[in-house]
Motif scaffolding. Structure first.
Motif, PDB file in Angstrom:
ATOM      1  N   TYR A 139      41.717  35.168  52.697  1.00 10.99           N
ATOM      2  CA  TYR A 139      41.062  36.571  52.552  1.00 10.99           C
ATOM      3  C   TYR A 139      39.556  36.424  52.227  1.00 10.99           C
ATOM      4  O   TYR A 139      38.776  36.842  52.840  1.00 10.99           O
ATOM      5  N   LEU A 140      39.445  35.587  51.141  1.00 14.37           N
ATOM      6  CA  LEU A 140      37.876  35.549  50.608  1.00 14.37           C
ATOM      7  C   LEU A 140      37.237  34.864  51.423  1.00 14.37           C
ATOM      8  O   LEU A 140      36.023  35.092  51.396  1.00 14.37           O
ATOM      9  N   ILE A 141      37.681  33.559  52.131  1.00 10.13           N
ATOM     10  CA  ILE A 141      36.881  32.817  52.913  1.00 10.13           C
ATOM     11  C   ILE A 141      36.232  33.795  54.035  1.00 10.13           C
ATOM     12  O   ILE A 141      35.152  33.856  54.091  1.00 10.13           O
ATOM     13  N   ALA A 142      37.099  34.674  54.489  1.00  7.19           N
ATOM     14  CA  ALA A 142      36.568  35.689  55.771  1.00  7.19           C
ATOM     15  C   ALA A 142      35.341  36.565  55.166  1.00  7.19           C
ATOM     16  O   ALA A 142      34.206  36.890  55.617  1.00  7.19           O
ATOM     17  N   GLN A 143      35.732  37.128  53.778  1.00 10.05           N
ATOM     18  CA  GLN A 143      34.815  38.199  53.378  1.00 10.05           C
ATOM     19  C   GLN A 143      33.518  37.388  52.804  1.00 10.05           C
ATOM     20  O   GLN A 143      32.451  38.109  53.054  1.00 10.05           O
ATOM     21  N   MET A 144      33.642  36.225  52.158  1.00  7.94           N
ATOM     22  CA  MET A 144      32.311  35.629  51.633  1.00  7.94           C
ATOM     23  C   MET A 144      31.447  35.097  52.825  1.00  7.94           C
ATOM     24  O   MET A 144      30.407  34.794  52.777  1.00  7.94           O
ATOM     25  N   ASN A 149      26.458  35.388  56.038  1.00  4.08           N
ATOM     26  CA  ASN A 149      25.944  35.380  57.133  1.00  4.08           C
ATOM     27  C   ASN A 149      25.013  36.783  57.068  1.00  4.08           C
ATOM     28  O   ASN A 149      23.818  36.752  57.687  1.00  4.08           O
ATOM     29  N   LEU A 150      25.563  38.058  56.597  1.00  2.00           N
ATOM     30  CA  LEU A 150      24.770  39.198  56.620  1.00  2.00           C
ATOM     31  C   LEU A 150      23.716  39.282  55.672  1.00  2.00           C
ATOM     32  O   LEU A 150      22.439  39.590  56.288  1.00  2.00           O
ATOM     33  N   ILE A 151      23.966  38.804  54.408  1.00  2.00           N
ATOM     34  CA  ILE A 151      22.724  38.907  53.447  1.00  2.00           C
ATOM     35  C   ILE A 151      21.469  37.933  54.056  1.00  2.00           C
ATOM     36  O   ILE A 151      20.483  38.009  53.927  1.00  2.00           O
ATOM     37  N   LYS A 152      22.194  36.789  54.309  1.00  2.95           N
ATOM     38  CA  LYS A 152      21.000  35.535  54.782  1.00  2.95           C
ATOM     39  C   LYS A 152      20.162  36.297  55.923  1.00  2.95           C
ATOM     40  O   LYS A 152      19.030  36.121  56.074  1.00  2.95           O
ATOM     41  N   LEU A 153      20.693  36.915  56.906  1.00  2.00           N
ATOM     42  CA  LEU A 153      20.043  37.467  57.902  1.00  2.00           C
ATOM     43  C   LEU A 153      19.209  38.743  57.802  1.00  2.00           C
ATOM     44  O   LEU A 153      18.298  39.088  58.317  1.00  2.00           O
ATOM     45  N   ILE A 157      17.174  35.120  52.874  1.00  2.00           N
ATOM     46  CA  ILE A 157      17.315  34.101  51.974  1.00  2.00           C
ATOM     47  C   ILE A 157      18.445  32.992  52.371  1.00  2.00           C
ATOM     48  O   ILE A 157      19.124  33.539  53.368  1.00  2.00           O
ATOM     49  N   PRO A 158      18.629  32.214  51.723  1.00  2.00           N
ATOM     50  CA  PRO A 158      19.394  31.058  52.173  1.00  2.00           C
ATOM     51  C   PRO A 158      20.960  31.554  52.109  1.00  2.00           C
ATOM     52  O   PRO A 158      21.280  32.306  51.013  1.00  2.00           O
ATOM     53  N   TYR A 159      21.958  30.867  52.925  1.00  2.19           N
ATOM     54  CA  TYR A 159      23.281  31.298  53.018  1.00  2.19           C
ATOM     55  C   TYR A 159      24.061  31.351  51.565  1.00  2.19           C
ATOM     56  O   TYR A 159      24.602  32.388  51.160  1.00  2.19           O
ATOM     57  N   GLU A 160      23.754  30.255  51.091  1.00  2.00           N
ATOM     58  CA  GLU A 160      24.497  29.878  49.889  1.00  2.00           C
ATOM     59  C   GLU A 160      24.030  31.028  48.623  1.00  2.00           C
ATOM     60  O   GLU A 160      24.947  31.318  47.902  1.00  2.00           O
ATOM     61  N   ALA A 161      22.520  31.065  48.572  1.00  2.00           N
ATOM     62  CA  ALA A 161      22.206  32.190  47.742  1.00  2.00           C
ATOM     63  C   ALA A 161      22.727  33.510  47.803  1.00  2.00           C
ATOM     64  O   ALA A 161      23.011  34.207  47.069  1.00  2.00           O
TER      65      ALA A 161
END
Length: 512
Positions: A139-144, A149-153, A157-161
């Protein structure tokens, strides 16, 4: 392709983002002053009302898979996205009539409390912790992934950050505020999400004279009648049934959902909270269908896939078409709130499995001082927060609704048989409980690995070893069968005798 502000920093979404963070950290500060015991940390002191818990349950359940994933599936596949909407919803009657009241009357903090009530603690809790942590991890995989993706867009900022940012904020909620903070963050998020989704669906329908039929007709004109018929996403009827079974029965085995029933004062409030949750969730899933078809017609599948191949940005892109960059900012901030609240609930349930089930009841034999339990709970929270960040960075590109479908299959195959048998069958034994949990969990996990999703889509093999994408139709019966057969051959007199106590407490309740 139409130009979009996704991918560039968005002032409105950043403003909403910081407003939400400020509000929820304020809640956490308030909650931290009230979180002095493990009962407050795990169960909010059992002080949440039925209505409040219903909203919090809805907040916990309406995840990134619901808001981002299902809207994306409908936008790209049409009618078949409804399978997920309906599947996620119809599990709630099972929770209401079979699970909510027994759980509140028999348990303390985790579903393992119910299963282990009249059985031997160490083997049952160890097996339950394995299945809980497997479900939580999936479940965590899905949320993270959704969060990254959302915050990167949004912020550019980079996906990892982005994943690290979500992980750190969520750790702060759970570490300092426990279940009190998590509950109120979920309530705030549920109100925001229901309001945002309703506004988005209303604006879509306003383009079509408030007539959903006109919207579906336009979709059929643009993309053919097949978008209104099954078969775009799940063509195999057996696979469809398998998916439906996992989504319907999985709800009643999700650790972070089951944990919410301990936050209310009694079984009546537990039932009331399920009634409210079902109403809120049913309303929301009707909205996702309108949002999905709205995105298909007003944005188009190709622009959606160009931004995110899994389709997870269909909702935010639709918001931009309907209300410009400000509305995109608001909907994106709501989606962020959605992810943050669900991740907090997941982390708390995983921490409970590590500290309450494994540390207190397995390693310490049920005799750990209150201060030690509290300390271990917080260490477990830190570990799970770090795991969430690592999983988010390690997995990219899966449609989040699909990944959650896997978690549901494991919850339905491993956790549900153990709960049902322990509550309703006198002859259930310790060995039967361990067999039900492990066989259900492992069979679901192995069949997922052998399925087309992993073998063909990820590993690029020519053909899968197991033909179905969804293992529920095989793994759920296996879990029930293993629990039944093993209990028959390993009779346990003490467990049978204690069943009278279970029945009494089941109907009358008992001391916490």
């Amino acid at each position: 392709m139409p130009t979009t502000a996704l991918g560039q920093p968005n002032a409105v979404s950043i403003l909403f983002f910081f407003l939400f963070i400020a509000l929820t950290l304020g809640i956490t500060y308030w909650a931290a002053k009230r979180t002095k015991t493990t009962e407050h940390f795990y169960a909010a002191g059992r002080s949440i009302t039925g209505f409040q818990n219903g909203l919090a349950l809805a907040g916990d359940y309406m995840s990134a898979a619901s808001f981002l994933g299902i809207a994306g599936l409908v936008a790209l596949s049409g009618f078949d996205g409804l399978l997920y909407s309906i599947g996620f919803l119809v599990g709630w009657p099972v929770v209401m009539f079979l699970i909510a009241e027994p759980l509140r009357n028999l348990g303390k903090y985790t579903f393992a409390d119910v299963v282990a009530y009249r059985l031997r603690q160490v083997p049952v809790r160890s097996a339950a912790a394995i299945s809980t942590l497997t479900v939580v991890a999936l479940y965590l995989i899905a949320q993270m992934v959704g969060a990254g993706n959302l915050i990167k867009l949004l912020f550019g900022i980079p996906y990892e950050a982005a994943v690290v940012l979500v992980g750190v904020v969520m750790i702060l909620y759970v570490l300092f505020g426990g279940m009190v903070a998590t509950t109120w963050v979920q309530i705030v998020k549920a109100v925001l999400l229901l309001g945002g989704a309703f506004l988005l669906a209303l604006l879509v329908l306003a383009r079509f004279g408030l007539n959903p039929i006109a919207l579906f007709h336009e979709a059929a004109l643009k993309y053919g009648n097949q978008v209104l018929a099954p078969g775009q996403l799940v063509a195999n009827p057996i696979d469809t049934v398998s998916l439906g079974l996992a989504l319907m029965l999985g709800t009643a085995g999700l650790p972070h959902i089951l944990m919410r029933f301990y936050t209310v004062p009694d079984a009546k409030a537990a039932r009331t909270s399920v009634t409210w949750a079902t109403l809120f969730i049913g309303f929301f899933y009707l909205l996702t269908f309108v949002i999905g078809f709205g995105a298909m017609v007003l944005v188009g599948p190709d622009p959606i896939k160009a931004i995110d191949k899994g389709g997870n940005m269909a909702g935010p892109l639709l918001a931009e078409v309907l209300g410009g960059t400000p509305f995109l900012g608001f909907i994106a901030a709501v989606a962020f709130a959605t992810i943050l609240a669900v991740v907090a609930g997941l982390t708390l349930s995983g921490a409970a499995a590590l500290s309450h089930d494994l540390w207190v009841n397995v390693i310490r034999g049920g005799h750990a001082p209150e201060a030690e339990q509290f300390r271990v709970a917080r260490i477990a929270t830190l570990l799970l927060g770090a795991l969430a960040i690592l999983l988010g960075i390690a997995f990219k590109g899966q449609n989040v609704a699909f990944t959650v479908g896997l978690a549901f299959a494991i919850a339905a195959s491993g956790n549900l048989p153990a709960i049902v048998y322990s509550v309703f069958w006198r002859g259930f034994t310790t060995a039967g409980a361990v067999a039900a949990i492990l066989v259900g969990t492992l069979s679901a996990a192995v069949l997922i690995y052998l399925s087309p999703t992993v073998q063909v889509d990820i590993l690029k093999n020519a053909a899968p070893i197991f033909p179905l994408k969804n293992p529920g139709i095989v793994s759920i019966p296996l879990g029930f069968l293993a629990g039944w057969l093993v209990s028959l051959v390993t009779q346990e007199k003490e467990a049978e005798e204690k069943y009278l106590e279970v029945e009494r407490r089941l109907h009358l309740g008992g001391e916490d």
